[in-house]
Design an enzyme around this catalytic site. Structure first.
Site, PDB file in Angstrom:
ATOM      1  N   SER A  61    -161.806   1.892  91.248  1.00 58.71           N
ATOM      2  CA  SER A  61    -160.330   1.369  91.293  1.00 58.71           C
ATOM      3  C   SER A  61    -159.328   2.632  91.514  1.00 58.71           C
ATOM      4  O   SER A  61    -159.739   3.625  91.129  1.00 58.71           O
ATOM      5  CB  SER A  61    -159.969   0.776  89.665  1.00 58.71           C
ATOM      6  N   TYR A  89    -160.389   2.321  80.983  1.00 58.46           N
ATOM      7  CA  TYR A  89    -160.629   1.696  82.385  1.00 58.46           C
ATOM      8  C   TYR A  89    -160.804   2.800  83.533  1.00 58.46           C
ATOM      9  O   TYR A  89    -161.996   2.835  83.893  1.00 58.46           O
ATOM     10  CB  TYR A  89    -159.835   0.445  82.893  1.00 58.46           C
TER      11      TYR A  89
END
Length: 241
Positions: A137, A150
């Site tokens: 990401s 995350y």
């Protein structure tokens, strides 16, 4: 010989778009899903209705026996595995101070351990000319508040990728990462109001958020013709960083 792809998280979002794109590229696809059988079956039906080849397989990506069974299925059904796309992931948000550690453990189990377990099978089984594409990401670089757990899980995915590319020396197998920016998936849009989405869209010079098809296009390139790209992180985010 038809190339064969295993796509985790393949029932929705980026994984779904990737499975459909690889099938359109002529690859046979094993769509791996955690629990949403109905959506996985829809993805298979969509692919087969267009003349492609696909099957669905349920597995917890962090369960090594379940993942091994998926690769067994791919080999038994289509003859082998040439491409693996590690798209399964979860994204609960919270500050470091307030993050429930059970939630943290779930994020690490799916995003970090799950990627490792799938990569382990890929390392053992990918045929010559194969490709492993992990999904990270762009938040690893953007470092938005509340994305600590995350981003930590995805930072590990990026670290693993070059290590594995080097470990597969001599195998003619590439290992790369695609790191999407803000992308219009249910996973990303959940809980965000329109003002937040609009603000994120303005950050990229292209002035929009990405689509799953945008990301699938990059994965398709790395999974097929891009044989000289190896051990790299491709930030597919429209120029946000």
């Amino acid at each position: 010989m038809t190339r064969v792809a295993v796509v985790t998280g393949g029932s929705r979002g980026i994984g779904r778009a990737t499975a459909e794109r690889l099938a359109a590229d002529g690859q046979a696809v094993v769509i791996v899903y955690a629990g949403n059988k109905a959506e996985a079956d829809k993805a298979v039906a969509e692919i087969t209705s267009k003349g492609g080849q696909a099957v669905a397989a349920q597995a917890d990506v962090a369960d090594e026996k379940a993942v091994a069974a998926v690769f067994d299925l791919a080999e038994q059904t289509f003859g082998g595995v040439d491409v693996v796309v590690n798209s399964a992931g979860i994204m609960p948000l919270g500050t470091v101070a307030d993050m429930d550690l059970d939630t943290f453990d779930k994020i690490m189990r799916t995003n970090a351990r799950g990627t490792f377990v799938v990569a382990q099978q890929a390392a053992r089984r990918l045929r010559s000319g194969g490709a492993l594409v992990n999904i990270s990401s762009s938040v690893v670089g953007l470092r938005f508040p509340q994305y600590g757990a995350y981003a930590m899980s995805k930072g590990g995915v990026e670290a693993l990728t070059l290590v594995l590319a080097r470990e597969l020396r001599g195998r003619d197998v590439t290992v790369n990462v695609v790191a999407p920016g803000p992308t219009a998936t249910d996973l990303f849009l959940d809980g965000k109001d329109q003002a937040t989405i609009d603000n994120l869209a303005k950050q990229a010079p292209l002035e929009r958020i990405g689509t799953p098809d945008d990301i699938a296009e990059v994965i398709s390139f790395l999974a097929g013709p891009a044989r000289w790209i190896n051990g790299q992180v491709v930030r597919a985010n429209g120029g946000i960083i």
